[in-house]
Structure formats: C-alpha cells, structure tokens
Design a protein around this motif. Structure first.
Motif, mmCIF file in Angstrom:
data_model
loop_
_atom_site.group_PDB
_atom_site.id
_atom_site.type_symbol
_atom_site.label_atom_id
_atom_site.label_comp_id
_atom_site.label_asym_id
_atom_site.label_seq_id
_atom_site.Cartn_x
_atom_site.Cartn_y
_atom_site.Cartn_z
ATOM 1 N N THR A 15 -31.418 0.875 9.806
ATOM 2 C CA THR A 15 -31.441 -0.358 9.024
ATOM 3 C C THR A 15 -31.486 -1.550 9.958
ATOM 4 O OG1 THR A 15 -30.100 0.756 7.340
ATOM 5 C CG2 THR A 15 -30.214 -1.645 7.229
ATOM 6 N N ARG A 16 -32.389 -2.477 9.679
ATOM 7 C CA ARG A 16 -32.548 -3.686 10.485
ATOM 8 C C ARG A 16 -32.717 -4.892 9.578
ATOM 9 N NH1 ARG A 16 -30.999 -0.733 13.444
ATOM 10 N NH2 ARG A 16 -31.624 -0.184 15.533
ATOM 11 N N LEU A 17 -32.301 -6.023 10.087
ATOM 12 C CA LEU A 17 -32.481 -7.287 9.386
ATOM 13 C C LEU A 17 -33.969 -7.568 9.239
ATOM 14 C CD1 LEU A 17 -31.061 -9.865 8.277
ATOM 15 C CD2 LEU A 17 -31.315 -10.818 10.574
ATOM 16 N N TYR A 58 -28.488 -6.522 1.655
ATOM 17 C CA TYR A 58 -27.244 -6.108 2.303
ATOM 18 C C TYR A 58 -26.258 -5.564 1.265
ATOM 19 C CZ TYR A 58 -22.962 -6.783 5.106
ATOM 20 O OH TYR A 58 -21.778 -6.620 5.766
ATOM 21 N N LEU A 81 -23.267 -3.194 10.448
ATOM 22 C CA LEU A 81 -24.350 -4.180 10.488
ATOM 23 C C LEU A 81 -23.819 -5.595 10.694
ATOM 24 C CD1 LEU A 81 -26.591 -2.764 7.638
ATOM 25 C CD2 LEU A 81 -27.100 -2.764 10.097
ATOM 26 N N TYR A 85 -25.270 -8.563 12.802
ATOM 27 C CA TYR A 85 -25.840 -9.622 11.957
ATOM 28 C C TYR A 85 -24.696 -10.314 11.215
ATOM 29 C CZ TYR A 85 -29.701 -6.369 12.756
ATOM 30 O OH TYR A 85 -30.617 -5.528 13.328
ATOM 31 N N ALA A 88 -25.002 -11.995 7.695
ATOM 32 C CA ALA A 88 -25.471 -11.217 6.540
ATOM 33 C C ALA A 88 -24.585 -11.482 5.324
ATOM 34 C CB ALA A 88 -25.491 -9.732 6.867
ATOM 35 N N PHE A 94 -32.713 -6.603 4.242
ATOM 36 C CA PHE A 94 -32.770 -5.670 5.365
ATOM 37 C C PHE A 94 -33.929 -4.702 5.139
ATOM 38 C CE2 PHE A 94 -28.678 -7.362 6.188
ATOM 39 C CZ PHE A 94 -28.406 -7.109 7.529
#
Length: 130
Positions: A15-17, A58, A81, A85, A88, A94
């Motif tokens: 999982t990434r922004l 998120y 996360l 981040y 968030a 994401f």
C-alpha cells in the motif's frame, strides 16, 4: 523478513500513498498484468506478477489487505502507514497493489535497468518491470 515474506508468498499486497512524490518511484506505471522485479536495497530478489492495482481511502483499508501486508488487522496497517504518511486522514487516497510471487529473481537480459517504484514495503523495497 520482508524479503522472506515476499519470496514465500506470505506478503501479497503493498500500500502506498496515491501520488507519492518519491524520486525512485514510478508507481503510475504499475498496472494489472505487469510483471515486475522486487528489489531490496537496490538488489533484485523476486519476480512478481501484478494482479490488481486499486485506489482505496485510508479509512477503507480492510483486514484482508492488512493480513496480505503482514499486519494483524486494518488498524495495525493504518498505524504502520501513519509512520510514513503522518498526514493521512480517513479520505486520503492510497494505492493497494496485489501481486503474486512467480519465482526468485535471476539475471536476465529482459530485466529493466531502472527501478520502477518503492512498492513492496516501507523498508526500502521496490518493484521494477521485468
């Protein structure tokens, strides 16, 4: 280890922004059906097939995604996360990448030279097109 979890098939998502500004990242090029090389500290260690790339807020991250990431539940994944981040919020978008490890990496003329993205995990791992 993260590398071991990917190689064993225990870790199948990352999982990434969305829109993360990382000079080592080309996340926008990862799509369903793409084959990528997973790297750690600049060294390739596995070949992965990307099965899906989904945008998820998120707040909507679920337990299934968390377990595929190696976390106990969605709250643990959100806490992880948040370390990377800190801004968030529930509606922050994401990208969740689902992948399958096809084999350990070996040198091949088909391997791209450029790293594609910091994708496998927040510990400095990446994916690059194979």
């Amino acid at each position: 280890s993260l590398r071991g979890a990917v190689l064993s098939g225990a870790k199948t998502r990352t999982t990434r922004l969305l829109g993360e500004l990382d000079p080592k990242s080309d996340l926008q090029d990862v799509a369903s059906g793409v084959r990528v090389d997973a790297t750690c500290d600049g060294e390739a260690f596995a070949v992965l097939d990307v099965e899906a790339v989904d945008e998820v807020s998120y707040g909507a991250l679920d337990d299934e995604t968390a377990r595929a990431e190696g976390c106990a539940d969605a709250d643990a994944l959100r806490a992880l996360l948040r370390r990377f981040y800190p801004r968030a919020r529930a509606k922050t978008p994401f990208v969740v990448v689902r992948f399958r490890t096809t084999r350990p990496w070996s040198r091949s003329p088909a391997v791209w030279a450029a790293a594609l993205c910091r994708l496998v995990g927040p510990a400095g791992d990446a994916l690059a097109p194979a």
